[in-house]
Design a protein around this motif. Sequence first.
Motif, short mmCIF file in Angstrom:
data_model
loop_
_atom_site.label_atom_id
_atom_site.label_comp_id
_atom_site.label_asym_id
_atom_site.label_seq_id
_atom_site.Cartn_x
_atom_site.Cartn_y
_atom_site.Cartn_z
N GLY A 53 -2.49 1.37 8.43
CA GLY A 53 -3.01 0.75 7.21
C GLY A 53 -3.61 1.82 6.30
N PRO A 54 -4.12 1.42 5.14
CA PRO A 54 -4.71 2.40 4.22
C PRO A 54 -5.93 3.11 4.82
N VAL A 55 -6.06 4.38 4.50
CA VAL A 55 -7.29 5.11 4.81
C VAL A 55 -8.36 4.61 3.85
N THR A 56 -9.53 4.24 4.38
CA THR A 56 -10.63 3.76 3.54
C THR A 56 -11.93 4.43 3.94
N ASP A 57 -12.89 4.37 3.03
CA ASP A 57 -14.25 4.79 3.36
C ASP A 57 -15.05 3.55 3.73
N THR A 58 -16.35 3.72 3.95
CA THR A 58 -17.16 2.58 4.39
C THR A 58 -17.34 1.54 3.29
N ALA A 59 -17.04 1.90 2.03
CA ALA A 59 -17.05 0.93 0.93
C ALA A 59 -15.70 0.25 0.77
N LEU A 60 -14.75 0.59 1.65
CA LEU A 60 -13.40 0.02 1.67
C LEU A 60 -12.58 0.39 0.45
N ARG A 61 -12.90 1.56 -0.16
CA ARG A 61 -12.04 2.11 -1.20
C ARG A 61 -10.82 2.77 -0.56
N PRO A 114 -13.57 2.31 9.43
CA PRO A 114 -12.91 3.13 8.42
C PRO A 114 -12.81 4.59 8.84
N GLN A 115 -12.18 5.42 7.99
CA GLN A 115 -11.90 6.79 8.37
C GLN A 115 -12.65 7.83 7.54
N ILE A 116 -13.41 7.40 6.54
CA ILE A 116 -14.11 8.35 5.67
C ILE A 116 -15.57 7.94 5.54
N ALA A 119 0.84 -1.20 0.00
CA ALA A 119 0.00 0.00 0.00
C ALA A 119 0.87 1.25 0.00
N ARG A 120 1.93 1.23 0.79
CA ARG A 120 2.80 2.40 0.89
C ARG A 120 3.51 2.67 -0.44
N THR A 121 4.08 1.62 -1.05
CA THR A 121 4.80 1.82 -2.31
C THR A 121 3.88 2.17 -3.46
N ALA A 122 2.58 1.88 -3.31
CA ALA A 122 1.62 2.27 -4.33
C ALA A 122 1.20 3.73 -4.19
N GLY A 123 1.67 4.39 -3.13
CA GLY A 123 1.31 5.78 -2.91
C GLY A 123 -0.05 5.96 -2.28
N ILE A 124 -0.61 4.89 -1.71
CA ILE A 124 -1.92 4.96 -1.07
C ILE A 124 -1.78 5.68 0.27
N THR A 125 -2.73 6.54 0.58
CA THR A 125 -2.71 7.28 1.83
C THR A 125 -2.89 6.33 3.01
N LEU A 126 -2.00 6.42 4.00
CA LEU A 126 -2.07 5.58 5.18
C LEU A 126 -2.59 6.38 6.37
#
Length: 411
Positions: free
Chosen positions: A269-277, A337-339, A256-263
């Motif tokens: 872990g990755p920041v996600t919304d309730t749909a787990l995007r 989740p966080q969003i 996730a980190r090397t993909a540039g995904i926001t942690l």
Amino acid sequence: MLTPDVLVIGGGPAGLTAAAELAGAGAGHVLVVDREPEAGGIPRHSDHTGYGLRDLHRVLSGPAYARQLTDRATAAGADIRTRTMVTGWAGDGAAEVTSPEGRFRIRPRATVLATGARERPRSARRIPGDRPQGVYTTGQLQNLVHVHHQPVGKRAVIVGGELVSWSAAVTLREAGCTPALMVSQYARAESYAAFNAAGRTVLRVPVATRTRVTRVIGKGRCEAVEIEHLDTGRRRTFACDTVVFTGDWIPDHELARTAGITLDDGTLGPVTDTALRTSRAGTFAAGNLLHPVDTADIAALDGRHVAEQVIRHLRGHRQPEDGLRLAADVPFRWVAPQILRPYDPPPARGRLLLWTDEFVRFPRVTVRQDGRVLARRTLPWPAAPGRVFRVPSALLDRASATGGTVRIGLD
């Protein structure tokens, strides 16, 4: 170059359940890759009962549970490739993969990250002393005993009082090693009271609370540990030839980190919304990568939840604009989740997941936004360190989509 419809990275409970749901729903070619020799994740090393209650509605041993999930995914039509490791990302966003068949790339229409979590080893916990043999994490111990059938020592100290700590105690017993002491930094062992009571009476493991290991002693083989009582500062030496560091989880977030995904700063872990995007379009995340760490069946239900959202993505539904941020207040360390976005589904099982650093027997949860109290509710289950605390997501119903961060804490 492989071009499946969905790439699932990680063949544990979350990844296998997502794959079974996706393949069964006609999502096209669903490819699961896992670096281990067999799919199934952590449960395949845990040769004791207690798995599958919430997702399969039956109680199985860890290996049986892992086989059941693998068989379900295969029967649904998912393509599972083991000994296959995603090592990075190409410039075009494709996953770079190494396997016994060679190196190749995978460019899917959607990706599910289900890489799970791991325990911090002794080195990451900065425990000084000697560097002898006989020092493990629970995962290393279970792999050694249940997969490679190797012996361990005769007398062990378990560091931590979580559910996984009692799993380590069971594994030690099966290997002929006596779990002589469990130490926890908290005023009570972190696991559920029923497990603590059963562990003390059935396994006969004494628990030293408000205690930490300050030094490992031994040349060649572990001989003892030095432990300290946190309130009095008193130290003593406890003889043992085995030390198992349990809990203190961190997500396997390197991809996730090397993909540039926001942690997330709390879960790591990755920041996600309730749909787990995630923040990367077309990339979703599920399981203990997001909430380190919850039980295997909860991770599996995450996989079921994310599958529905992946199917919507494949059908052309695109990620909405930025949503409302959720944040945890003391004593909580993180929320997942966080969003929160309008028109998105509720989180898996209608629950927000939080991690607390304090024990509160009757927690009164308070939700605030812009200084205004949106909801208060006293929940009948305690908030306890070492295990996930669940809050009904309905407490967010009054949150304003145009307002500021929604904060979740305790009165």
